[in-house]
Design an enzyme around this catalytic site. Structure first.
Site, PDB file in Angstrom:
ATOM      1  N   ASP A 234     -26.192   5.180  20.626  1.00 16.36           N
ATOM      2  CA  ASP A 234     -25.250   5.506  19.553  1.00 16.36           C
ATOM      3  C   ASP A 234     -24.562   4.262  19.000  1.00 16.36           C
ATOM      4  O   ASP A 234     -23.802   4.334  18.052  1.00 16.36           O
ATOM      5  CB  ASP A 234     -24.194   6.482  20.113  1.00 16.36           C
ATOM      6  CG  ASP A 234     -23.329   7.101  19.021  1.00 16.36           C
ATOM      7  OD1 ASP A 234     -23.834   7.264  17.894  1.00 16.36           O
ATOM      8  OD2 ASP A 234     -22.157   7.395  19.278  1.00 16.36           O
ATOM      9  N   SER A 255     -20.358   9.887  13.689  1.00 14.63           N
ATOM     10  CA  SER A 255     -21.603  10.623  13.923  1.00 14.63           C
ATOM     11  C   SER A 255     -21.302  12.110  14.034  1.00 14.63           C
ATOM     12  O   SER A 255     -20.317  12.523  14.649  1.00 14.63           O
ATOM     13  CB  SER A 255     -22.329  10.091  15.160  1.00 14.63           C
ATOM     14  OG  SER A 255     -21.420   9.620  16.111  1.00 14.63           O
ATOM     15  N   GLN A 305     -29.946  10.818  14.407  1.00 14.87           N
ATOM     16  CA  GLN A 305     -28.519  11.097  14.283  1.00 14.87           C
ATOM     17  C   GLN A 305     -28.161  11.265  12.820  1.00 14.87           C
ATOM     18  O   GLN A 305     -28.652  10.520  11.967  1.00 14.87           O
ATOM     19  CB  GLN A 305     -27.730   9.919  14.856  1.00 14.87           C
ATOM     20  CG  GLN A 305     -26.238  10.056  14.704  1.00 14.87           C
ATOM     21  CD  GLN A 305     -25.476   8.922  15.392  1.00 14.87           C
ATOM     22  OE1 GLN A 305     -25.087   7.968  14.721  1.00 14.87           O
ATOM     23  NE2 GLN A 305     -25.276   9.011  16.690  1.00 14.87           N
TER      24      GLN A 305
END
Ligand SMILES: CCC(=O)SCCNC(=O)CCNC(=O)[C@H](O)C(C)(C)COP(=O)(O)OP(=O)(O)OC[C@H]1O[C@@H](n2cnc3c(N)ncnc32)[C@H](O)[C@@H]1OP(=O)(O)O
Length: 320
Positions: A234, A255, A305
């Protein structure tokens, strides 16, 4: 790959990890992903590094959620995928509780649902699936991109030091860079193309970097390596969406969801190539995808994502 996965955790490397001095062990293992058990299927996680946004780092929440899920499955099961929604910003002032629901234990596949909770409300909902090893004649993967080896590239910290020595840097830019240097992120990163990585010029929405957990983890626990990879995945993914837009800087990014698939065994404390790209942006959102490659060219994991990105024009005289 499946045959390789069947190599079970090696006892001798487990014990060498246990003997490794504490200061050489990765803080991701000793602290970030070391959850405290409060009750059956209920865990508490604390924070190590908190981004400048003062909302919890999404990778930390995903990594901890996967740790919690993995604790309720047998040693013969391997994480193969996870799907998460970030439904509220995480508060860095309080710990996160992880509540695991044993959704299903199948013959081959086992599914867990994890809710990450703060102030009595979910901040993340996550489904993780685990599988027993099942060899198959169906095996293929894309080839790994050809890039310079990590030994031939500079770390993020070395690049910042170089940038700091530039004579025309504004005082506020210097302060920002020094703050970045002082931040103890538990990941080491080496951008393959630094100018592109830092958006000095608009470019295609694609970037590559080598990354590994700081400190020693050892080869023993594959589930733990997946949790560390989830943490790392991430870190620089959503920024890929902004690469074509050097005239804009981010005003608000977060996100929204994160999905990840684990394909092969790997060591998250060894250099892995992160190949990130963004096929689409629109409606204040952007989609980013990444592939994690082992140094020997084996595709270890993939992830996707979507994030919300709200931007503002960059000031004309900005040096960053
Ligand atoms: C490295 C990447 C990461 O790790 S990010 C960390 C992990 N992800 C997260 O923390 C996300 C958690 N989820 C959330 O916070 C929420 O679900 C989010 C995504 C914000 C959606 O909640 P929602 O209540 O719908 O927010 P929102 O989008 O309406 O507002 C968010 C901020 O944006 C602003 N905003 C809103 N609309 C506009 C607009 N049209 N133009 C300009 N700005 C807009 C809102 O004012 C809000 O800003 P602020 O938070 O008040 O400063």
């Amino acid at each position: 790959l499946k045959e390789e996965q069947s190599k079970n955790p090696d006892e001798s490397s487990e014990s060498s990890a246990a003997q490794c001095p504490q200061d050489l062990r990765s803080v991701l293992v000793t602290s970030v992903l070391n959850l405290e058990q409060l009750d059956i299927d209920l865990y508490r996680g604390t924070h190590h590094w908190v981004p400048r946004t003062q909302r919890l780092f999404g990778g930390q929440i995903i990594g901890q959620a996967l740790v919690a899920a993995a604790k309720s499955v047998g040693d013969n099961l391997y994480a193969h995928s996870l799907h998460c929604y970030f439904v509220r910003a995480g508060d860095p002032k309080v710990p996160v509780l992880y509540q695991v629901d044993r959704t299903r234990d199948g013959r081959s596949f086992t599914v867990r649902s994890v809710k990450a909770i703060q102030h009595g409300q979910p901040i993340l909902i996550c489904q993780a699936s685990f599988q027993v090893l099942q060899p198959s004649p169906l095996q293929h993967q894309f080839p790994m991109p050809v890039v310079p080896q990590p030994e031939d590239l500079l770390t993020v910290e070395e690049l910042i030091q170089r940038y700091l020595s530039k004579p025309d840097l504004t005082e506020s830019a210097k302060q920002g860079l020094n703050k970045l240097l002082a931040t103890e992120v538990p990941i080491e990163m080496k951008p393959v193309s630094p100018a592109h990585f830092y958006r000095f010029a608009p470019g295609e929405p694609r970037r590559l970097f080598w990354a590994r957990a700081r400190g020693y983890i050892g080869e023993g626990d594959m589930k733990l390596h997946c949790c560390v990879a989830a943490y790392v995945s991430d870190f620089a993914l959503l920024g890929t969406v902004l690469l074509p837009y050097s005239k804009y800087k981010a005003r608000f990014t977060a996100s929204l969801d994160h999905a990840m698939w684990f394909h092969s065994t790997f060591r998250s404390d060894e250099w892995m190539l992160y190949e990130c790209d963004s096929p689409w942006a629109g409606s204040s959102r952007g989609l980013a995808q990444c592939r994690l490659w082992r140094r020997d060219g084996v595709l270890a994991a993939s992830c996707s994502q979507e994030g919300v990105l709200r931007v503002k024009p960059v000031a004309e005289n900005s040096k960053l």
